[in-house]
Scaffold this motif. Structure first.
Motif, PDB file in Angstrom:
ATOM      1  N   ASN A 464       0.824  -1.207   0.000  1.00  0.00           N
ATOM      2  CA  ASN A 464       0.000   0.000   0.000  1.00  0.00           C
ATOM      3  C   ASN A 464       0.861   1.262   0.000  1.00  0.00           C
ATOM      4  N   GLU A 465       1.917   1.245   0.795  1.00  0.00           N
ATOM      5  CA  GLU A 465       2.792   2.412   0.882  1.00  0.00           C
ATOM      6  C   GLU A 465       3.539   2.666  -0.433  1.00  0.00           C
ATOM      7  N   ASN A 466       3.702   1.610  -1.228  1.00  0.00           N
ATOM      8  CA  ASN A 466       4.379   1.763  -2.515  1.00  0.00           C
ATOM      9  C   ASN A 466       3.389   1.941  -3.665  1.00  0.00           C
ATOM     10  N   GLY A 467       2.141   2.250  -3.320  1.00  0.00           N
ATOM     11  CA  GLY A 467       1.161   2.618  -4.338  1.00  0.00           C
ATOM     12  C   GLY A 467       0.348   1.486  -4.906  1.00  0.00           C
ATOM     13  N   TYR A 468       0.368   0.307  -4.248  1.00  0.00           N
ATOM     14  CA  TYR A 468      -0.388  -0.836  -4.771  1.00  0.00           C
ATOM     15  C   TYR A 468      -1.609  -1.111  -3.904  1.00  0.00           C
ATOM     16  N   LYS A 469      -2.686  -1.539  -4.542  1.00  0.00           N
ATOM     17  CA  LYS A 469      -3.925  -1.844  -3.835  1.00  0.00           C
ATOM     18  C   LYS A 469      -4.033  -3.353  -3.670  1.00  0.00           C
ATOM     19  N   ILE A 470      -4.246  -3.771  -2.436  1.00  0.00           N
ATOM     20  CA  ILE A 470      -4.376  -5.206  -2.152  1.00  0.00           C
ATOM     21  C   ILE A 470      -5.836  -5.616  -2.248  1.00  0.00           C
ATOM     22  N   PRO A 471      -6.159  -6.684  -2.965  1.00  0.00           N
ATOM     23  CA  PRO A 471      -7.552  -7.123  -3.061  1.00  0.00           C
ATOM     24  C   PRO A 471      -8.116  -7.477  -1.699  1.00  0.00           C
ATOM     25  N   ASN A 472      -9.405  -7.214  -1.525  1.00  0.00           N
ATOM     26  CA  ASN A 472     -10.069  -7.594  -0.278  1.00  0.00           C
ATOM     27  C   ASN A 472     -10.006  -9.109  -0.103  1.00  0.00           C
ATOM     28  N   GLY A 473      -9.730  -9.537   1.106  1.00  0.00           N
ATOM     29  CA  GLY A 473      -9.672 -10.973   1.379  1.00  0.00           C
ATOM     30  C   GLY A 473      -8.296 -11.578   1.243  1.00  0.00           C
ATOM     31  N   ALA A 474      -7.312 -10.785   0.811  1.00  0.00           N
ATOM     32  CA  ALA A 474      -5.970 -11.345   0.626  1.00  0.00           C
ATOM     33  C   ALA A 474      -5.313 -11.714   1.945  1.00  0.00           C
ATOM     34  N   ASP A 475      -5.614 -10.968   3.015  1.00  0.00           N
ATOM     35  CA  ASP A 475      -4.971 -11.216   4.306  1.00  0.00           C
ATOM     36  C   ASP A 475      -5.212 -12.642   4.806  1.00  0.00           C
ATOM     37  N   GLU A 476      -6.380 -13.195   4.497  1.00  0.00           N
ATOM     38  CA  GLU A 476      -6.740 -14.524   5.009  1.00  0.00           C
ATOM     39  C   GLU A 476      -5.726 -15.583   4.597  1.00  0.00           C
ATOM     40  N   VAL A 477      -5.180 -15.452   3.393  1.00  0.00           N
ATOM     41  CA  VAL A 477      -4.241 -16.467   2.917  1.00  0.00           C
ATOM     42  C   VAL A 477      -2.791 -16.002   2.917  1.00  0.00           C
ATOM     43  N   LEU A 478      -2.575 -14.699   3.045  1.00  0.00           N
ATOM     44  CA  LEU A 478      -1.200 -14.216   3.126  1.00  0.00           C
ATOM     45  C   LEU A 478      -0.491 -14.754   4.364  1.00  0.00           C
ATOM     46  N   GLU A 479      -1.189 -14.703   5.489  1.00  0.00           N
ATOM     47  CA  GLU A 479      -0.564 -15.081   6.753  1.00  0.00           C
ATOM     48  C   GLU A 479      -0.070 -16.523   6.755  1.00  0.00           C
ATOM     49  N   PRO A 480      -0.876 -17.511   6.319  1.00  0.00           N
ATOM     50  CA  PRO A 480      -0.366 -18.895   6.291  1.00  0.00           C
ATOM     51  C   PRO A 480       0.854 -19.070   5.394  1.00  0.00           C
ATOM     52  N   TYR A 481       0.895 -18.375   4.246  1.00  0.00           N
ATOM     53  CA  TYR A 481       2.056 -18.486   3.364  1.00  0.00           C
ATOM     54  C   TYR A 481       3.299 -17.918   4.033  1.00  0.00           C
ATOM     55  N   ILE A 482       3.126 -16.795   4.710  1.00  0.00           N
ATOM     56  CA  ILE A 482       4.260 -16.171   5.384  1.00  0.00           C
ATOM     57  C   ILE A 482       4.756 -17.063   6.516  1.00  0.00           C
ATOM     58  N   LYS A 483       3.837 -17.611   7.288  1.00  0.00           N
ATOM     59  CA  LYS A 483       4.226 -18.500   8.384  1.00  0.00           C
ATOM     60  C   LYS A 483       4.828 -19.804   7.871  1.00  0.00           C
ATOM     61  N   SER A 484       4.535 -20.148   6.635  1.00  0.00           N
ATOM     62  CA  SER A 484       5.160 -21.323   6.008  1.00  0.00           C
ATOM     63  C   SER A 484       6.547 -20.998   5.467  1.00  0.00           C
ATOM     64  N   ASN A 485       7.005 -19.783   5.707  1.00  0.00           N
ATOM     65  CA  ASN A 485       8.348 -19.330   5.322  1.00  0.00           C
ATOM     66  C   ASN A 485       8.514 -19.216   3.808  1.00  0.00           C
ATOM     67  N   LEU A 486       7.417 -18.952   3.107  1.00  0.00           N
ATOM     68  CA  LEU A 486       7.519 -18.709   1.672  1.00  0.00           C
ATOM     69  C   LEU A 486       8.068 -17.317   1.430  1.00  0.00           C
ATOM     70  N   LYS A 487       8.809 -17.186   0.339  1.00  0.00           N
ATOM     71  CA  LYS A 487       9.298 -15.887  -0.102  1.00  0.00           C
ATOM     72  C   LYS A 487       8.341 -15.365  -1.174  1.00  0.00           C
ATOM     73  N   PHE A 488       8.465 -14.082  -1.467  1.00  0.00           N
ATOM     74  CA  PHE A 488       7.576 -13.481  -2.459  1.00  0.00           C
ATOM     75  C   PHE A 488       8.385 -12.616  -3.415  1.00  0.00           C
ATOM     76  N   PHE A 489       7.990 -12.630  -4.684  1.00  0.00           N
ATOM     77  CA  PHE A 489       8.577 -11.612  -5.545  1.00  0.00           C
ATOM     78  C   PHE A 489       7.477 -10.819  -6.226  1.00  0.00           C
ATOM     79  N   VAL A 490       7.746  -9.542  -6.310  1.00  0.00           N
ATOM     80  CA  VAL A 490       6.806  -8.606  -6.919  1.00  0.00           C
ATOM     81  C   VAL A 490       7.330  -8.262  -8.307  1.00  0.00           C
ATOM     82  N   VAL A 491       6.496  -8.450  -9.292  1.00  0.00           N
ATOM     83  CA  VAL A 491       6.875  -8.228 -10.686  1.00  0.00           C
ATOM     84  C   VAL A 491       6.192  -6.955 -11.186  1.00  0.00           C
ATOM     85  N   LYS A 492       6.969  -6.025 -11.689  1.00  0.00           N
ATOM     86  CA  LYS A 492       6.439  -4.808 -12.302  1.00  0.00           C
ATOM     87  C   LYS A 492       7.045  -4.648 -13.694  1.00  0.00           C
TER      88      LYS A 492
END
Length: 781
Positions: A464-492
């Motif tokens: 959000n701080e970098n100007g991107y809008k997160i879809p509603n409902g994303a938090d529900e599944v973000l947390e399990p992925y993060i706790k599973s120690n997954l990494k993320f890459f953002v493609v622009k």
């Protein structure tokens, strides 16, 4: 009056319930029934057991008496049924080998008057391990409340009859408890994710029909509980942290040698089979009880509740965007290449709009290096789609009244342009204090950030701080992925690099990494999906087909003869067929549309072919790394990674339609040794032309009428649509009498269906009446 009692061996219940499960799989779940495998497994087990027992008794055994069927037939029949229910193979000799190993383990590995290994588990594990031509399909049963209620109820009866309920409960409560702790408490997945895990038929069948075997479990109740808990803990660890499939069956074999030790520490009486006495008046009393109006209402309510099944699903990730965040991921395509732990995933973008507003978030199990990320040409997706999509085959009838003139030709109808589909990423990331930028890359026209995060709110805030809008409902599944120690890459999109390229499109992104996880994290894709989504998966392996391990993988009907007028709208026909079959199969399924050996050495890659088969160059671009070895260059001989080069390539195309309500978990896969060829193909036949006044011509018209009735029945069965639902335009009917037209055939087909329905209702009524009479049967003294 003397009450009639039935004295039954409790193994009757096991065989009966196993047979029910087999019929359930074949006729309700629409398994591809392998009757040869079933026949060889049962006959082989009975034959080998008879031979072993005859040698042991030093005489040929009979069917009756002390040395009869109860001695050599019953127990091995239970093992044979387990082979039918669990083991998969394409070769009859593997079925025979598994039957032999199952029986031999009972007589070779013995201690203290007990066989050490569960016979069917030993036969299954040995066949898989030593032949590499057999496999288990944990997803074949699906996962829903109906089978959960069914298996638990019948399974409880079985283990209670053999007095081993303690071992089943100890295993399932421990395993389920650990899963709940991991999935819900630690990772934060919603409850439907957990329920899906514990209500799979494979787990429940193991619980109530394999680990509870009284001849291979400890004699003492305390020892049984310790043993079951140990198996549950190890199975949980291997499944959750090592990503191994079918772990309970493998752990059961490894833990079997502990049983003699536990029997020595905890001494108890050796189990012996004892007959169970059923009193028919008791059954009659139960029947009268359940026929009471109040009880019937309660029973119906329970059944209705059992059929309300929680389900859910989605794709790899979501688009995030600047401005109003209105991007939607409706359809997707992905190429998956897998061998060992090495994965190559190619994602296709069909983004339309201003490229500066585009971004995609993808979760991955490791920090990707720049060499692990590249862009490929869009054409590879078009090549794979055109080659593997469902196809229409045309045949032409010969006029029997004309002399030896035959035009037996095959023509491919113009193929329907199946909806092109897109691939969106897997995940999301966070803020500077809680979000770490692991790496920055410029790859092709994309700027890529590799992120790691500690909590979902941090990732959300960072975007959000970098100007991107997160879809509603994303938090529900973000947390399990993060706790599973997954990494993320953002493609622009890098606008400067994009301007150097021709065309107003984005090229597909391909990533490669090593991980035991063979999956697509589709849950994030539902965050910005609007309704049902379609996902096409093009998968390549060395060994054979891929299949889902946590959802049913089913083959669409194929080879069906359908009406000629479908040719004019084959795309509409297939769209209706897929949707109808998807609903019919319960939605939580992956549909197989194509499976074939596309190795360069195999010259027959389809039958019929509707497009050019992918070349070696196409396969390399798709990510099939093992086929691209330069045998004149050995400069990589000392590389750490051994890619085990080969020219074996097997292609699987799966079509998944998913939504949040039907798929509570990500898609998990396994590569199997199943190399059976398959393609979704449908056949139309052009009628003969000319004069039909000869006797053979009249016979042909009668046959044409019957054939068309069958085609109309096939159409209704495949698509759920009737003649009236189609816009029929045919130019080849001018010589066909009206009574042989499709309109008349549709009416006759409808009448046939109406005549059949009362017959089945009558048959069910007769069976129900016979059962009721049987339950009330009493014999006078």
């Amino acid at each position: 009056m003397q009450t009639r009692n039935l004295t039954l061996d409790p193994r009757y219940f096991q065989v009966l319930f196993q047979a029910i499960f087999l019929f359930y799989g074949i006729f309700y779940l629409n398994w591809s029934a392998d009757y040869l495998h079933y026949t060889i497994s049962i006959a082989g087990c009975l034959f080998f057991n008879y031979c072993f027992e005859s040698i042991k008794q030093k005489q040929f055994l009979s069917l009756r008496g002390k040395l009869g069927w109860n001695l050599w037939g019953f127990s091995v029949l239970i093992s044979a049924m387990s082979l039918c229910l669990l083991l998969k193979t394409n070769y009859w000799y593997i079925s025979l080998l598994a039957a032999f190993l199952t029986v031999a383990s009972k007589y070779v590995f013995r201690m203290n008057r007990k066989h050490i290994f569960n016979p069917s588990a030993f036969g299954i594990v040995a066949a898989i391990y030593f032949t590499n031509a057999a496999w288990l399909s944990p997803g074949q049963w699906g996962s829903n409340a109906v089978i959960f209620f069914f298996v638990v109820t019948l399974g409880t009866i079985v283990v209670t009859r053999v007095q081993k309920l303690d071992v089943s409960l100890a295993f399932v409560l421990t395993f389920a408890g650990l899963l709940f702790w991991r999935q819900v408490y630690v990772l934060g997945w919603p409850m439907d994710h957990f329920i899906h895990s514990i209500s799979t038929g494979s787990l429940l069948l193991f619980t109530f029909f394999m680990i509870s075997d009284p001849k291979t479990s400890p004699n003492h109740p305390v020892a049984r509980i310790i043993w079951a808990v140990l198996i549950a803990v190890v199975s949980f660890y291997l499944a959750v942290f090592k990503w191994k499939y079918n772990t309970p069956v493998w752990v059961l074999i490894v833990a079997a040698p502990l049983v003699p030790l536990l029997d020595k520490i905890f001494r108890a009486q050796l189990f012996e089979w004892k007959a169970s006495v059923l009193k028919l008046p008791f059954i009659a009393q139960l029947q009268r009880f359940f026929l009471k109006p109040a009880v019937k209402r309660i029973t119906i309510s329970i059944v209705v509740i059992a059929f309300i099944t929680p389900v859910a699903l989605a794709f790899c990730g979501f688009y995030v965007s600047k401005a109003d965040g209105t991007l939607k991921n409706k359809t997707s395509q992905v190429i998956m290449v897998r061998d060992g732990n090495r994965n190559v995933i190619t994602m296709y973008n069909d983004f339309q709009g201003d490229f500066k507003d585009f971004a995609m978030v993808v979760p991955v199990p490791v920090v990707l290096q720049k060499k692990d990320i590249k862009v490929v040409e869009q054409q590879i997706f078009a090549t794979l789609n055109e080659y593997s999509k469902p196809r229409l085959v045309e045949y032409y009838d010969q006029n029997p009244c004309q002399r030896n003139f035959e035009k037996d030709s095959r023509a491919m109808a113009p193929q329907a342009n199946l909806q092109e589909v897109t691939v969106v990423g897997y995940g999301t990331q966070r803020k500077e204090s809680r979000v770490k930028i692991e790496a920055k890359y410029l790859v092709g026209e994309y700027d890529i950030l590799i992120l790691s995060a500690k909590e979902s709110s941090g990732l959300r805030d960072w975007l959000n701080e970098n100007g991107y809008k997160i879809p509603n409902g994303a938090d529900e599944v973000l947390e399990p992925y993060i706790k599973s120690n997954l990494k993320f890459f953002v493609v622009k999109v890098n606008e400067k690099e994009k301007k150097k390229l021709p065309g107003n499109f984005l090229r597909p992104i391909q990533i490669s990494f090593n991980s035991p996880k063979f999956m697509l994290p589709i849950r994030l894709g539902m965050a910005n999906a609007d309704g049902d989504q379609d996902l096409l998966i093009y998968a390549f392996t060395k060994k054979g087909r891929i299949e889902c391990t946590n959802y049913r993988s089913i083959s669409l009907p194929t080879g069906n003869k359908i009406p000629l007028f479908v040719k004019n709208n084959f795309a509409g026909f297939y769209s209706n067929l897929f949707h109808h079959q998807w609903n019919k199969e319960g939605k939580s399924v992956a549909m197989l549309e194509y499976a074939w050996d596309v190795s360069p050495k195999n010259y027959v890659k389809c039958d019929p072919c509707v497009a050019t088969a992918p070349s070696t160059q196409d396969l390399v671009q798709a990510g099939v790394w093992w086929i691209n070895r330069n045998w004149n260059d050995y400069s990589d001989i000392d590389d750490e990674e051994d890619y085990d080069y080969s020219d074996n390539v097997y292609f699987t195309r799966l079509h998944v339609r998913y939504n949040r309500k039907s798929f509570p978990q990500d898609l998990m896969f396994q590569a199997t040794p199943n190399k059976e060829n398959y393609q979704a193909r449908y056949v139309v036949t052009h009628p003969a032309q000319g004069d039909f006044s000869c006797d053979a011509g009249k016979a042909y018209l009668n046959e044409l009428k019957k054939r068309r009735q069958g085609e109309m029945q096939n159409l209704a069965s495949l698509t759920g649509k009737t003649y009236e639902d189609w816009d029929v335009v045919l130019n080849e009917e001018k010589n066909i009498p009206v009574e042989d037209s499709y309109r008349v055939a549709a009416g006759e087909a409808k009448k046939d269906n109406e005549r059949k329905n009362p017959f089945w209702l009558f048959s069910l009524g007769v069976v129900g009446l016979a059962a009721a009479v049987g339950l009330n049967y009493k014999r006078k003294a």
